[in-house]
Design an enzyme around this catalytic site. Structure first.
Site, PDB file in Angstrom:
ATOM      1  N   GLU A  32       0.806  -1.227   0.000  1.00 40.51           N
ATOM      2  CA  GLU A  32       0.000   0.000   0.000  1.00 40.51           C
ATOM      3  C   GLU A  32       0.839   1.278   0.000  1.00 40.51           C
ATOM      4  O   GLU A  32       0.605   2.187   0.790  1.00 40.51           O
ATOM      5  CB  GLU A  32      -0.978  -0.020   1.179  1.00 40.51           C
ATOM      6  CG  GLU A  32      -1.909  -1.219   1.158  1.00 40.51           C
ATOM      7  CD  GLU A  32      -2.810  -1.317   2.382  1.00 40.51           C
ATOM      8  OE1 GLU A  32      -2.770  -0.393   3.223  1.00 40.51           O
ATOM      9  OE2 GLU A  32      -3.545  -2.308   2.500  1.00 40.51           O
ATOM     10  N   GLU A  87      -5.999 -10.959  -0.935  1.00 43.90           N
ATOM     11  CA  GLU A  87      -6.791 -10.748   0.278  1.00 43.90           C
ATOM     12  C   GLU A  87      -8.282 -10.736  -0.060  1.00 43.90           C
ATOM     13  O   GLU A  87      -9.014  -9.813   0.306  1.00 43.90           O
ATOM     14  CB  GLU A  87      -6.378  -9.423   0.953  1.00 43.90           C
ATOM     15  CG  GLU A  87      -4.896  -9.319   1.239  1.00 43.90           C
ATOM     16  CD  GLU A  87      -4.486  -8.022   1.919  1.00 43.90           C
ATOM     17  OE1 GLU A  87      -5.343  -7.381   2.571  1.00 43.90           O
ATOM     18  OE2 GLU A  87      -3.308  -7.650   1.804  1.00 43.90           O
TER      19      GLU A  87
END
Length: 364
Positions: free
Chosen positions: A162, A269
């Site tokens: 991220e 995820e």
């Protein structure tokens, strides 16, 4: 009327037919097919776990259904390295040991992330911000120690997580790593991980990858790494989606965009919230109800089927799919974006039973 001999003869024939029919009873795929069996010729199907999942019915479900596991939190910087001179290995070791005993592969998550990083990483003994050289030295030690401990046991790592912001035009999130080191911290993280385990497959991992603006900025980041011959091997699309998004076209565009750089793509995820997707925390409203309606179940089944149809279509480019949590009994979405609002994002319900969505994924 049959004689005694004839009665015995026909009885024997009837018994034989019954035995044959039982012996050759066709398998009911709805009862017997598992995720790892259905996808053994496509890619590993994984699940994020915590130590609490490694015993009882959850452990049985993991062993039965999945060919890969990812530590949900145990290997993040804060949990595994809470103080500069102290590591906490117990939870991560337990997960890796479980996988080894069960013949399950392990994806490591994550070596460098702006969240869940302990404060000591960025400050000196006086509480002042450290220099670039100090932070890089700490990064190198951390990544080297963690990757080396599990060398040969973890086949892939989410190295940097991220690093791209959701909004704006800038490529890089203004994290402490970026503020102190600059974009070089990303390059160094991959180099340190590769030095520690040259055989590990190294990923950049992010969410909201179907948003055109963010996708393009992630593409710029990873292309820079490739152009500099930094050892990056793949891009992780987190897949925190919903029953309303993404579309097949959006997903295919992302897969092809990153695969065009010669990078593997993994869904790292995966979960499908039954509510419209939100990326920021907010207070609970009166309209926020915790319910799983038949309409939601049907829409979720359709969305999961579409996703896996796309994943199979890109066999070879998509090299892994990992669900984020084992079942609806416990999911991080129960407290995000709305604390206390129950969500139902996975293939198995709160009693570990397969939902309608499961059958659309395994029966194709």
């Amino acid at each position: 009327m049959l004689s005694i001999k004839e009665s015995i003869f026909y009885s024997v024939i009837l018994v034989g037919i019954c035995l044959i029919s039982l012996q050759f009873k066709p398998m009911n795929p709805a009862e017997d097919r598992t995720l790892k069996e259905a996808y053994k010729n496509y890619f590993p199907v994984g699940v994020a776990v915590a130590p609490r999942n490694l015993k009882g019915p959850e452990a049985d479900l993991i062993t039965q259904q999945f060919s890969s596991i990812t530590p949900e939190n145990a290997m993040k910087m804060g949990p595994i390295h809470p103080q500069e001179n102290r590591y906490f290995w117990d939870d991560a070791d337990a997960i890796v040991d479980f996988a080894s005993q069960k013949g399950i592969r392990v994806r490591g998550h994550t070596l460098c992330w702006h969240n869940q990083t302990p404060r000591w990483f960025f400050t000196d003994s006086a509480g002042k911000q450290v220099t670039k050289d100090v932070l890089l030295a700490r990064m190198k030690r951390h990544i080297t120690d963690v990757v080396s401990r599990y060398k040969g046991k973890i086949y892939a790592w989410d190295v940097v997580n991220e690093a791209v912001p959701d909004t704006g035009t800038g490529i890089y999130r203004r994290s402490n790593f970026y503020t102190i080191v600059g974009e070089e911290y990303i390059e160094k993280a991959f180099l340190y991980a590769h030095e520690a385990d040259p055989k590990a497959v190294l990923f950049y991992n992010d969410y909201n990858t179907e948003n055109p603006s963010k996708r393009d900025r992630i593409y710029q980041l990873v292309k820079k790494l490739k152009d500099k011959h930094i050892p990056i091997h793949g891009v992780g699309l987190q897949g925190h989606w919903s029953i309303y998004e993404p579309s097949a076209q959006e997903l295919e565009t992302s897969i092809n965009r990153f695969a065009s750089l010669g990078l593997a793509v993994q869904i790292t995820e995966l979960d499908l919230s039954v509510y419209p997707k939100e990326h920021e925390r907010r207070p609970r409203k009166e309209t926020d109800k915790s319910e799983f309606t038949q309409e939601m179940a049907d829409k979720q089944a359709d969305q999961y089927k579409m996703l896996f149809d796309v994943f199979r279509k890109y066999k070879g480019k998509v090299t892994g799919v990992t669900f984020w949590n084992v079942s609806d009994k416990s999911t991080w979405l129960d407290n995000f974006p709305v604390a206390g609002r129950k969500d139902y994002p996975l293939l198995f319900d709160q009693n570990y039973q397969p939902k309608k969505a499961f059958w659309g994924v395994v029966n194709f």
